[in-house]
Design a protein around this motif. Sequence first.
Motif, PDB file in Angstrom:
ATOM      1  N   ILE A  69      -1.749  -1.420  13.692  1.00  0.00           N
ATOM      2  CA  ILE A  69      -3.038  -2.044  13.380  1.00  0.00           C
ATOM      3  C   ILE A  69      -3.358  -3.144  14.381  1.00  0.00           C
ATOM      4  CG2 ILE A  69      -4.227  -3.493  11.678  1.00  0.00           C
ATOM      5  CD1 ILE A  69      -2.657  -1.838   9.522  1.00  0.00           C
ATOM      6  N   SER A 104       3.354  -0.128  10.742  1.00  0.00           N
ATOM      7  CA  SER A 104       1.902  -0.064  10.570  1.00  0.00           C
ATOM      8  C   SER A 104       1.232  -1.359  11.011  1.00  0.00           C
ATOM      9  CB  SER A 104       1.530   0.287   9.125  1.00  0.00           C
ATOM     10  OG  SER A 104       2.064  -0.644   8.227  1.00  0.00           O
ATOM     11  N   SER A 105       1.897  -2.503  10.843  1.00  0.00           N
ATOM     12  CA  SER A 105       1.350  -3.779  11.334  1.00  0.00           C
ATOM     13  C   SER A 105       1.190  -3.740  12.846  1.00  0.00           C
ATOM     14  CB  SER A 105       2.266  -4.941  10.963  1.00  0.00           C
ATOM     15  OG  SER A 105       2.259  -5.175   9.598  1.00  0.00           O
ATOM     16  N   THR A 114      -0.360  -2.743   3.629  1.00  0.00           N
ATOM     17  CA  THR A 114      -0.375  -3.443   4.913  1.00  0.00           C
ATOM     18  C   THR A 114      -1.780  -3.444   5.499  1.00  0.00           C
ATOM     19  OG1 THR A 114       1.926  -2.899   5.377  1.00  0.00           O
ATOM     20  CG2 THR A 114       0.556  -3.466   7.268  1.00  0.00           C
ATOM     21  N   SER A 115      -2.439  -2.301   5.463  1.00  0.00           N
ATOM     22  CA  SER A 115      -3.781  -2.210   6.043  1.00  0.00           C
ATOM     23  C   SER A 115      -4.792  -3.060   5.279  1.00  0.00           C
ATOM     24  CB  SER A 115      -4.247  -0.757   6.108  1.00  0.00           C
ATOM     25  OG  SER A 115      -4.407  -0.233   4.806  1.00  0.00           O
TER      26      SER A 115
END
Length: 161
Positions: free
Chosen positions: A112, A108-109, A80-81
């Motif tokens: 971020i 995590s999206s 994802t990152s």
Amino acid sequence: MSSNDKKFTPVQQEYQTLAKKHEPKRPVLINCLKAFLVGGLICIIGQAIQEMFVHWAGFDEKKASNPTVAVLIFLSVVLTSLGVYDKIAQWAGAGSAVPVTGFANTMSSAAIEHRSEGLVLGVGGKMFKIAGPVIVFGVVAAFVVGIVHLILNPHELGGGS
């Protein structure tokens, strides 16, 4: 009130007709196949990771499940990152939403995307805005399933050994 219940003016009706006429057809069968393939591939990767823990680290299958989930979450967050998981999700649709990796991607999206707002209000606030309903639903669903199981199997009330 849905859009079908609204009273449209003749111009709006004409626009709706024109918009539906030019709306691209969705390839449902192809989309299902892509989702099946990617979801299955994620599950195969998870199974391979679990087998590695069993054969190389000496875990039994039950004990290998927790580190397997942790590795899948880690891989999902890393992808994802790097922007890779989103490309996979765009191609595969629902197939990339396999519970653990899809949930890790979603959280995590959000972290971020909102990191510029700070750790507490940005990352924490937005991340748990997504996680909260999922956790609540999981706890409530587990409670309901437990009650149903208890009703259907009352002899197991004392626990098993």
